[in-house]
Design an enzyme around this catalytic site. Sequence first.
Site, PDB file in Angstrom:
ATOM      1  N   GLY A 149       4.315  -7.844   3.971  1.00 41.16           N
ATOM      2  CA  GLY A 149       4.343  -8.579   5.231  1.00 41.16           C
ATOM      3  C   GLY A 149       4.653  -7.684   6.411  1.00 41.16           C
ATOM      4  N   ASP A 150       5.533  -6.698   6.202  1.00 36.61           N
ATOM      5  CA  ASP A 150       5.839  -5.738   7.267  1.00 36.61           C
ATOM      6  C   ASP A 150       4.617  -4.905   7.612  1.00 36.61           C
ATOM      7  OD1 ASP A 150       8.739  -6.321   7.352  1.00 36.61           O
ATOM      8  OD2 ASP A 150       8.724  -5.463   5.345  1.00 36.61           O
ATOM      9  N   ARG A 151       3.877  -4.486   6.572  1.00 30.48           N
ATOM     10  CA  ARG A 151       2.655  -3.707   6.814  1.00 30.48           C
ATOM     11  C   ARG A 151       1.645  -4.529   7.595  1.00 30.48           C
ATOM     12  NH1 ARG A 151       1.438   1.463   6.510  1.00 30.48           N
ATOM     13  NH2 ARG A 151       1.746   1.782   4.294  1.00 30.48           N
TER      14      ARG A 151
END
Length: 455
Positions: free
Chosen positions: A260-262
């Site tokens: 999700g961060d990516r």
Amino acid sequence: MTAERRAVHLTVVGDTLLDRDVLGAAQRVSPEAPVVVVGDLRRELSPGGAGLTAMLAAREGHRVTLVTALARDDEAREVLAALCAAGVAVVDLGAAGRTPVKTRVRAGDQTVVMLDEAEPPAVPGPLPEAGRVALRSAQAVLVSDYGRGVAAADDVRGAVGAVVGRLPVVWDPHPRGPAPVEGLTVVTPNSREAAHFAPGGETDLAGDTARGRWLRQRWGVGYVAVTRGADGAVLVGDDQVPPLVIPPPEAVRGDVRGAGDRLAATTAARLGSGATVSAALAEGVNAATAHVAGREAARVWTHGPAEAMALADRVRRAGGTVVATGGCFDLLHRGHILLLEHARRLGDCLIVCLNSDASVRRRKGEGRPLVTEEDRAAVLRALACVDAVATFEEDTPVEILSRLRPDIWVKGGDYAIGDLAELGVVEGSGGHVVLVPYLDGRSTTSLIERAVRGR
């Protein structure tokens, strides 16, 4: 015309944690209880939360500033050292208490247990002028909220709100965090988070779409992108426009931590380079998929050699044969397909070395290529016979081949081996060059000439 893919100045705002991985092998089941005994242990430390988001963006080649709140303990010093080593500039608001630590014990590819060592969220210190400068000077802003107080601080929210409308702002929310500021570009909750924030039924496509529409109105933002794990994402904007469903480019299995961060980091960076929200989110989904599969983001951003080199190393370590071929591949045709399929059958992977747009232009003249390197690489990667694509800027693939060191370099049969500039470098590294039959009468040039003539 698509936005140029380039490095941007990205400012990430949010809570930083410490991720601690205890890695080992499952040796047996304990006689004391039905639990796995994990041995041969090694430990790895890395920034988590917004710190991980910032590191992932820096690895994609962006200039990254992280506005966060760090404690005054050894764990925070570990985090800060890792961020600085990755090239991330840190603006520290300061925080009382201890650094939140998340520990995962893993046996092989399986997480056995997760430990969460975190005190109640601390009130961060005031936002220094350096933080305001980082926000004003950025090309895009990403708020990576982990529910520990940074995104809830009034001066942080005010500074973020001050740049809304001047540059793209992405907000990745957390169930324990505040609502996003109004007017920003896109919010990226996952299905579970959307279900926390909004009423609705099942967490299926229809439910995620309905909750995305409800949240867009509730939060007063331009778009809501509900991320759906292995099913990609659904983007909702104007209520009169159908939702945009973005599936992942492939089905993959792997460690989902940081996916999700990516996605959020890639989406924000692409918005900063001028992409539309839909195009930026599609890139984010692709990047998250590559992250879960354990591949570098170079495939998504630059089609650079990193993934190709890693693939070649893996195949060689397994005792396999690395095959490579190259060319412009402008207007892919049947002759190209037969060449690539033949080449793939010669070994255990096929890497395509692709001339960049500038390289094609120098070789073929103005007006070429007809298809951009981004699209040419995407079409090649979609072929089952192609395992990786690496774009090179030079007139010949000599430099990239010196690093790739394929066992076999394949060219179409319309070349004379003695005329190939790459012959020396391939044979010098222990490989050999082969020609494969060329399908007569098929060429990009002839296709272009027929199109011009109208037949």
